[in-house]
Design a protein around this motif. Sequence first.
Motif, PDB file in Angstrom:
ATOM      1  N   LEU A   1       9.478  11.077 -14.260  1.00  0.00           N
ATOM      2  CA  LEU A   1       8.409  10.433 -15.015  1.00  0.00           C
ATOM      3  C   LEU A   1       8.920   9.301 -15.894  1.00  0.00           C
ATOM      4  CD1 LEU A   1       6.342  13.544 -16.161  1.00  0.00           C
ATOM      5  CD2 LEU A   1       5.976  12.089 -14.181  1.00  0.00           C
ATOM      6  N   THR A   2      10.236   9.219 -16.102  1.00  0.00           N
ATOM      7  CA  THR A   2      10.775   8.211 -17.020  1.00  0.00           C
ATOM      8  C   THR A   2      11.716   7.261 -16.285  1.00  0.00           C
ATOM      9  OG1 THR A   2      12.465   9.831 -17.681  1.00  0.00           O
ATOM     10  CG2 THR A   2      10.489   9.680 -19.044  1.00  0.00           C
ATOM     11  N   SER A   3      13.028   7.539 -16.360  1.00  0.00           N
ATOM     12  CA  SER A   3      14.018   6.599 -15.821  1.00  0.00           C
ATOM     13  C   SER A   3      13.937   6.447 -14.304  1.00  0.00           C
ATOM     14  CB  SER A   3      15.426   7.060 -16.219  1.00  0.00           C
ATOM     15  OG  SER A   3      15.692   8.339 -15.676  1.00  0.00           O
ATOM     16  N   ASP A   4      13.560   7.522 -13.587  1.00  0.00           N
ATOM     17  CA  ASP A   4      13.527   7.471 -12.120  1.00  0.00           C
ATOM     18  C   ASP A   4      12.118   7.192 -11.577  1.00  0.00           C
ATOM     19  OD1 ASP A   4      16.092   8.195 -12.483  1.00  0.00           O
ATOM     20  OD2 ASP A   4      15.990  10.117 -11.472  1.00  0.00           O
ATOM     21  N   ASN A   5      11.235   6.646 -12.417  1.00  0.00           N
ATOM     22  CA  ASN A   5       9.844   6.442 -12.012  1.00  0.00           C
ATOM     23  C   ASN A   5       9.762   5.474 -10.837  1.00  0.00           C
ATOM     24  OD1 ASN A   5       7.032   5.853 -11.917  1.00  0.00           O
ATOM     25  ND2 ASN A   5       6.885   6.655 -13.994  1.00  0.00           N
ATOM     26  N   VAL A   6       9.108   5.939  -9.765  1.00  0.00           N
ATOM     27  CA  VAL A   6       9.006   5.138  -8.542  1.00  0.00           C
ATOM     28  C   VAL A   6       8.151   3.890  -8.769  1.00  0.00           C
ATOM     29  CG1 VAL A   6       8.301   5.205  -6.122  1.00  0.00           C
ATOM     30  CG2 VAL A   6       9.251   7.242  -7.187  1.00  0.00           C
ATOM     31  N   SER A   7       7.166   3.988  -9.660  1.00  0.00           N
ATOM     32  CA  SER A   7       6.195   2.905  -9.830  1.00  0.00           C
ATOM     33  C   SER A   7       6.832   1.609 -10.308  1.00  0.00           C
ATOM     34  CB  SER A   7       5.103   3.341 -10.814  1.00  0.00           C
ATOM     35  OG  SER A   7       4.457   4.493 -10.342  1.00  0.00           O
ATOM     36  N   LYS A   8       7.989   1.685 -10.954  1.00  0.00           N
ATOM     37  CA  LYS A   8       8.627   0.475 -11.458  1.00  0.00           C
ATOM     38  C   LYS A   8       9.132  -0.415 -10.331  1.00  0.00           C
ATOM     39  CE  LYS A   8      11.671   2.457 -14.106  1.00  0.00           C
ATOM     40  NZ  LYS A   8      12.751   2.617 -15.119  1.00  0.00           N
ATOM     41  N   PHE A   9       9.502   0.180  -9.200  1.00  0.00           N
ATOM     42  CA  PHE A   9      10.124  -0.573  -8.116  1.00  0.00           C
ATOM     43  C   PHE A   9       9.223  -0.700  -6.884  1.00  0.00           C
ATOM     44  CE2 PHE A   9      13.416   1.629 -10.545  1.00  0.00           C
ATOM     45  CZ  PHE A   9      14.256   0.576 -10.891  1.00  0.00           C
ATOM     46  N   ARG A  10       8.251   0.188  -6.741  1.00  0.00           N
ATOM     47  CA  ARG A  10       7.480   0.266  -5.500  1.00  0.00           C
ATOM     48  C   ARG A  10       6.734  -1.021  -5.153  1.00  0.00           C
ATOM     49  NH1 ARG A  10       3.484   5.178  -4.858  1.00  0.00           N
ATOM     50  NH2 ARG A  10       2.903   4.430  -6.923  1.00  0.00           N
ATOM     51  N   PRO A  11       6.014  -1.680  -6.077  1.00  0.00           N
ATOM     52  CA  PRO A  11       5.245  -2.871  -5.673  1.00  0.00           C
ATOM     53  C   PRO A  11       6.094  -3.937  -5.008  1.00  0.00           C
ATOM     54  CG  PRO A  11       4.601  -2.149  -7.871  1.00  0.00           C
ATOM     55  CD  PRO A  11       5.798  -1.348  -7.495  1.00  0.00           C
ATOM     56  N   GLU A  12       7.272  -4.231  -5.588  1.00  0.00           N
ATOM     57  CA  GLU A  12       8.099  -5.280  -5.007  1.00  0.00           C
ATOM     58  C   GLU A  12       8.710  -4.827  -3.684  1.00  0.00           C
ATOM     59  OE1 GLU A  12      11.797  -8.294  -6.154  1.00  0.00           O
ATOM     60  OE2 GLU A  12      10.879  -7.019  -7.693  1.00  0.00           O
ATOM     61  N   ILE A  13       9.075  -3.542  -3.588  1.00  0.00           N
ATOM     62  CA  ILE A  13       9.633  -3.030  -2.323  1.00  0.00           C
ATOM     63  C   ILE A  13       8.621  -3.190  -1.200  1.00  0.00           C
ATOM     64  CG2 ILE A  13      10.359  -0.941  -1.116  1.00  0.00           C
ATOM     65  CD1 ILE A  13      11.637   0.015  -3.724  1.00  0.00           C
ATOM     66  N   VAL A  14       7.371  -2.776  -1.432  1.00  0.00           N
ATOM     67  CA  VAL A  14       6.330  -2.857  -0.402  1.00  0.00           C
ATOM     68  C   VAL A  14       6.023  -4.310  -0.072  1.00  0.00           C
ATOM     69  CG1 VAL A  14       3.907  -2.350   0.096  1.00  0.00           C
ATOM     70  CG2 VAL A  14       5.328  -0.627  -1.026  1.00  0.00           C
ATOM     71  N   GLU A  15       5.948  -5.153  -1.089  1.00  0.00           N
ATOM     72  CA  GLU A  15       5.626  -6.568  -0.868  1.00  0.00           C
ATOM     73  C   GLU A  15       6.693  -7.254  -0.012  1.00  0.00           C
ATOM     74  OE1 GLU A  15       4.950 -10.686  -3.455  1.00  0.00           O
ATOM     75  OE2 GLU A  15       5.072  -8.723  -4.471  1.00  0.00           O
ATOM     76  N   ARG A  16       7.953  -7.018  -0.312  1.00  0.00           N
ATOM     77  CA  ARG A  16       9.029  -7.664   0.449  1.00  0.00           C
ATOM     78  C   ARG A  16       9.092  -7.137   1.886  1.00  0.00           C
ATOM     79  NH1 ARG A  16      12.955 -10.684  -2.146  1.00  0.00           N
ATOM     80  NH2 ARG A  16      12.690 -10.892  -4.411  1.00  0.00           N
ATOM     81  N   LEU A  17       8.858  -5.837   2.067  1.00  0.00           N
ATOM     82  CA  LEU A  17       8.872  -5.284   3.425  1.00  0.00           C
ATOM     83  C   LEU A  17       7.724  -5.848   4.260  1.00  0.00           C
ATOM     84  CD1 LEU A  17       9.807  -1.555   2.709  1.00  0.00           C
ATOM     85  CD2 LEU A  17      11.199  -3.236   3.935  1.00  0.00           C
ATOM     86  N   GLU A  18       6.549  -5.992   3.658  1.00  0.00           N
ATOM     87  CA  GLU A  18       5.414  -6.568   4.382  1.00  0.00           C
ATOM     88  C   GLU A  18       5.700  -8.027   4.752  1.00  0.00           C
ATOM     89  OE1 GLU A  18       2.168  -5.899   1.734  1.00  0.00           O
ATOM     90  OE2 GLU A  18       1.683  -3.933   2.598  1.00  0.00           O
ATOM     91  N   SER A  19       6.373  -8.733   3.833  1.00  0.00           N
ATOM     92  CA  SER A  19       6.740 -10.124   4.127  1.00  0.00           C
ATOM     93  C   SER A  19       7.719 -10.208   5.302  1.00  0.00           C
ATOM     94  CB  SER A  19       7.353 -10.767   2.873  1.00  0.00           C
ATOM     95  OG  SER A  19       7.799 -12.074   3.150  1.00  0.00           O
ATOM     96  N   LYS A  20       8.679  -9.280   5.336  1.00  0.00           N
ATOM     97  CA  LYS A  20       9.639  -9.257   6.444  1.00  0.00           C
ATOM     98  C   LYS A  20       8.941  -8.963   7.771  1.00  0.00           C
ATOM     99  CE  LYS A  20      13.580  -7.739   3.604  1.00  0.00           C
ATOM    100  NZ  LYS A  20      14.395  -8.964   3.729  1.00  0.00           N
ATOM    101  N   SER A  21       7.944  -8.068   7.731  1.00  0.00           N
ATOM    102  CA  SER A  21       7.245  -7.717   8.978  1.00  0.00           C
ATOM    103  C   SER A  21       6.454  -8.897   9.544  1.00  0.00           C
ATOM    104  CB  SER A  21       6.310  -6.523   8.735  1.00  0.00           C
ATOM    105  OG  SER A  21       5.227  -6.898   7.899  1.00  0.00           O
ATOM    106  N   ARG A  22       6.128  -9.869   8.684  1.00  0.00           N
ATOM    107  CA  ARG A  22       5.386 -11.054   9.153  1.00  0.00           C
ATOM    108  C   ARG A  22       6.312 -12.201   9.564  1.00  0.00           C
ATOM    109  NH1 ARG A  22       2.159  -9.485   4.591  1.00  0.00           N
ATOM    110  NH2 ARG A  22       3.290 -10.999   3.298  1.00  0.00           N
ATOM    111  N   SER A  23       7.623 -12.024   9.348  1.00  0.00           N
ATOM    112  CA  SER A  23       8.585 -13.075   9.680  1.00  0.00           C
ATOM    113  C   SER A  23       9.119 -12.869  11.092  1.00  0.00           C
ATOM    114  CB  SER A  23       9.735 -13.071   8.667  1.00  0.00           C
ATOM    115  OG  SER A  23      10.765 -13.941   9.087  1.00  0.00           O
ATOM    116  N   ARG A  24       8.774 -13.797  11.975  1.00  0.00           N
ATOM    117  CA  ARG A  24       9.225 -13.677  13.360  1.00  0.00           C
ATOM    118  C   ARG A  24      10.743 -13.803  13.458  1.00  0.00           C
ATOM    119  NH1 ARG A  24       8.888 -10.944  17.554  1.00  0.00           N
ATOM    120  NH2 ARG A  24      10.054 -11.903  19.236  1.00  0.00           N
ATOM    121  N   ALA A  25      11.325 -14.668  12.600  1.00  0.00           N
ATOM    122  CA  ALA A  25      12.779 -14.862  12.627  1.00  0.00           C
ATOM    123  C   ALA A  25      13.494 -13.570  12.217  1.00  0.00           C
ATOM    124  CB  ALA A  25      13.166 -16.008  11.687  1.00  0.00           C
ATOM    125  N   TYR A  26      12.963 -12.887  11.201  1.00  0.00           N
ATOM    126  CA  TYR A  26      13.587 -11.626  10.747  1.00  0.00           C
ATOM    127  C   TYR A  26      13.493 -10.566  11.842  1.00  0.00           C
ATOM    128  CZ  TYR A  26      14.212  -7.219   8.248  1.00  0.00           C
ATOM    129  OH  TYR A  26      14.641  -5.977   7.868  1.00  0.00           O
TER     130      TYR A  26
END
Length: 460
Positions: free
Chosen positions: A204-229
């Motif tokens: 609930l504090t230092s290991d809270n998933v919510s602090k990192f999840r939005p950027e992780i999901v956003e970058r992965l979705e961006s990679k899935s749309r990159s044909r070169a990647y």
Amino acid sequence: MFQILSENFFVPLASPNKTIYWECLVKLFSVMSNQLSFGVERDILVQELQYYFEQEQAAAIEDESFDGKNSRDKANWMLRRLEYYGWIEIETDKSYVQRASFREYAVKILKTLLEIEEGKQIEYQGYIYTIYSLVRSSTDNPGIVLLSILENTDMLITGLKNLNSGIKRYIDELTKYRTPAEIMDVLFNDYIENIVDKAYHRLLTSDNVSKFRPEIVERLESKSRSRAYIAKTGAELADIREIPMEQAEEMVYQYIHQIIDAFQNMDDILAEINQKNTQYQKAAINRAKFYLIGGEDVRGQLKEILSEVNEKINEEDMELGGIYRISFLDELIRIYSSSVLDEKSLHVPIEGKKEFKPVELADDLPNAALRQEKLKKMMEKMERVLNPRKINHYVMECLQERERMMASELPLAAAEDFVRLIYVRLYGQRKNMKYRIETAEDIVINGYRFRDFAIIRKVS
């Protein structure tokens, strides 16, 4: 699996000599871990085991054929048995020196068993931060990075599910504890230490998933749309897995969506963990309060009956259906059958209609004094109900101008005070409270034994 492991691989850890096998395995693993490989000269291992068998605390081998054998004979016997069961292998090098080494699968199993023995807890932040760093990194090996992200995500989800199962196990085992002292001990010294302090609180504090999840999901979705990647990662996976390029690219899409789904569905696991944590704490407190209640009223008598029934069921290890075989219950409720019917046994039919004579309704005003008395009792009862707001206010009143105090300084004259102390300890884990807690040593006050803790005012 048994094409890799020998069929009798687990025999040592299930035999009457399992303790001595385990201690010898740990000893050998410790010696081999300090080498450049898991291979050591056989004579060195014999000396280590010989020294072990010479110690007084060494477990005794349950085998009559070993009576009178010296420690070196026992050490050689142990190495032969471990080789026979497939834990180690012994080879002779070009210099005719025998070297013993753990098999590859035995090393993996031993490391896992050692983590279980040590009670090693998963560090969620390590997995989350690793995934976060890998997603943001620029690399010439995107295939290897994607596999690492997938592996860390799987370990993170597995850890959360284990935490969820751990809370459920504590809930299921709560019925084993029969006294308030046992319940409070397992709640504060076992559950709080092993679940809340080590895993749940960090989640609930230092290991809270919510602090990192939005950027992780956003970058992965961006990679899935990159044909070169997709093309570059697919080419690398095709080489690693030795599969066609089209299949490798499809695998890249599958892995990315699998990781995204895991992070997006993580809220369901976290919500269930929160729910079970609250459920466990409520169940423990309610059970302790049940045992603290006593008296000659109906509630107290029912408590005594149920406590006796529970004790009998646990004592004789009955199933729940066994309650009907407890003899003293026959004296509480007497049900009998009647073999003769008479007029009192039958339903009395309604007689003919009678003339209805209306009666004037009295226009009485309610008794204001009685109403106020009942309202007063109801308000007093509601005031006794404890919640986070009341506990916050109570702690602040006790602290006054101080920044810190010990729980042993709180009033502790009656059972109500002890229940309030329990709530202070439980609510101290919450983020929205105005204080936090730090555990101390066990203490006994007025017959109440508990682990003392410091109450510290939070900095605004």
